[in-house]
Scaffold this motif. Sequence first.
Motif, PDB file in Angstrom:
ATOM      1  N   ARG A   4       0.838  -1.207   0.000  1.00 15.87           N
ATOM      2  CA  ARG A   4       0.000   0.000   0.000  1.00 15.87           C
ATOM      3  C   ARG A   4       0.869   1.252   0.000  1.00 15.87           C
ATOM      4  O   ARG A   4       0.587   2.224  -0.710  1.00 15.87           O
ATOM      5  N   LEU A   5       1.939   1.236   0.783  1.00 14.50           N
ATOM      6  CA  LEU A   5       2.847   2.378   0.821  1.00 14.50           C
ATOM      7  C   LEU A   5       3.507   2.601  -0.537  1.00 14.50           C
ATOM      8  O   LEU A   5       3.743   3.742  -0.949  1.00 14.50           O
ATOM      9  N   ASP A   7       2.118   1.847  -3.441  1.00 13.77           N
ATOM     10  CA  ASP A   7       1.079   2.429  -4.299  1.00 13.77           C
ATOM     11  C   ASP A   7       0.877   3.907  -4.010  1.00 13.77           C
ATOM     12  O   ASP A   7       0.600   4.702  -4.916  1.00 13.77           O
ATOM     13  N   GLU A   8       1.038   4.291  -2.742  1.00 13.69           N
ATOM     14  CA  GLU A   8       0.852   5.688  -2.345  1.00 13.69           C
ATOM     15  C   GLU A   8       2.109   6.533  -2.580  1.00 13.69           C
ATOM     16  O   GLU A   8       2.087   7.736  -2.316  1.00 13.69           O
ATOM     17  N   ARG A   9       3.187   5.902  -3.061  1.00 11.39           N
ATOM     18  CA  ARG A   9       4.468   6.593  -3.274  1.00 11.39           C
ATOM     19  C   ARG A   9       4.914   7.289  -1.984  1.00 11.39           C
ATOM     20  O   ARG A   9       5.341   8.451  -1.974  1.00 11.39           O
ATOM     21  N   ALA A  10       4.829   6.542  -0.906  1.00 13.12           N
ATOM     22  CA  ALA A  10       5.131   7.098   0.422  1.00 13.12           C
ATOM     23  C   ALA A  10       6.631   7.248   0.626  1.00 13.12           C
ATOM     24  O   ALA A  10       7.452   6.528   0.047  1.00 13.12           O
ATOM     25  N   THR A  11       6.977   8.182   1.494  1.00 12.96           N
ATOM     26  CA  THR A  11       8.360   8.402   1.914  1.00 12.96           C
ATOM     27  C   THR A  11       8.410   8.302   3.435  1.00 12.96           C
ATOM     28  O   THR A  11       7.615   8.939   4.137  1.00 12.96           O
ATOM     29  N   ASP A  25       9.411   7.910  -2.226  1.00 14.80           N
ATOM     30  CA  ASP A  25       8.446   7.874  -3.335  1.00 14.80           C
ATOM     31  C   ASP A  25       7.982   6.448  -3.629  1.00 14.80           C
ATOM     32  O   ASP A  25       7.826   6.059  -4.788  1.00 14.80           O
ATOM     33  N   GLY A  26       7.803   5.653  -2.568  1.00 10.56           N
ATOM     34  CA  GLY A  26       7.262   4.313  -2.718  1.00 10.56           C
ATOM     35  C   GLY A  26       8.272   3.246  -3.087  1.00 10.56           C
ATOM     36  O   GLY A  26       7.901   2.082  -3.274  1.00 10.56           O
ATOM     37  N   HIS A 109       6.176   8.545   8.637  1.00 11.44           N
ATOM     38  CA  HIS A 109       6.231   9.341   7.412  1.00 11.44           C
ATOM     39  C   HIS A 109       7.350  10.378   7.480  1.00 11.44           C
ATOM     40  O   HIS A 109       7.608  10.990   8.522  1.00 11.44           O
TER      41      HIS A 109
END
Length: 253
Positions: A4-5, A7-11, A25-26, A109
């Motif tokens: 999921r992270l 897909d969300e391009r999480a940092t 950026d995921g 995050h």
Amino acid sequence: MLLRLADERATGALLRDRGTLYLLDGKVVHAESPASPGIEVLLTMAGRLRPEEWRQAVSEAGALGRVGRFLVDSGRVSGGELELCHLGALYDAAYFVLAPDSGPTRFRHGVAHWIGPVRPVPVAVVDRESQRRRKLLDRIWPHQETDTAPVLRTAAGHRGGTPVTPRQRAVLDLADGEHTAPDIARALGRAAFHTLLDVRRLAAAGALEAPRTPAPTALPDQLSMPVRVAAECAATETDIALLRRLRDALEAL
């Protein structure tokens, strides 16, 4: 959560009991685990970097999150050397972080690692490689306890009765009942996964007295006959599956 992270391009940092994955950026840009040698160990033990050069890089570029860039720009290591060493450390640590028994998962995050981006790796690739490594190790010796528990030379290992490579002999020399596979990897300056391979092969060959999962407790006499029969049948099926895995491990040697 990891998918999921992605897909969300999480940092940020994904934390588990056995280590941390850092995302940008995921994508996975770094990984750390107490059970695997860090990139600084691999670089310094291999002679590519002096300890004082590593400390200088962290001191001057750590706060900026550009330690990797500093090492390359200052000519300490080439970009290719840094990438190879970094990927080795990343996959080593990810194997432990993504282990099924690595505990709960939390994500912070915005957290970045001080080494900075070297070569981002897609989450799916890291996950797939961790699973491939786990399956390979289980084919050799299906007891994951050998990854983290102290290992000890057997009589055969002491006498040299089991043929071993020079690389495996170095592992046996440190198998004193106190060192774990990660301890041995760190002492030798080797990637954790390669040491895990050696330990499991030595265990399968009888040269190491490796930890084993405790046998199930005996069935109480008061259990009804149908329950006892069902449990005994299940145990028999488990024994057969174990023998098959041992056969596969011996054939893979």
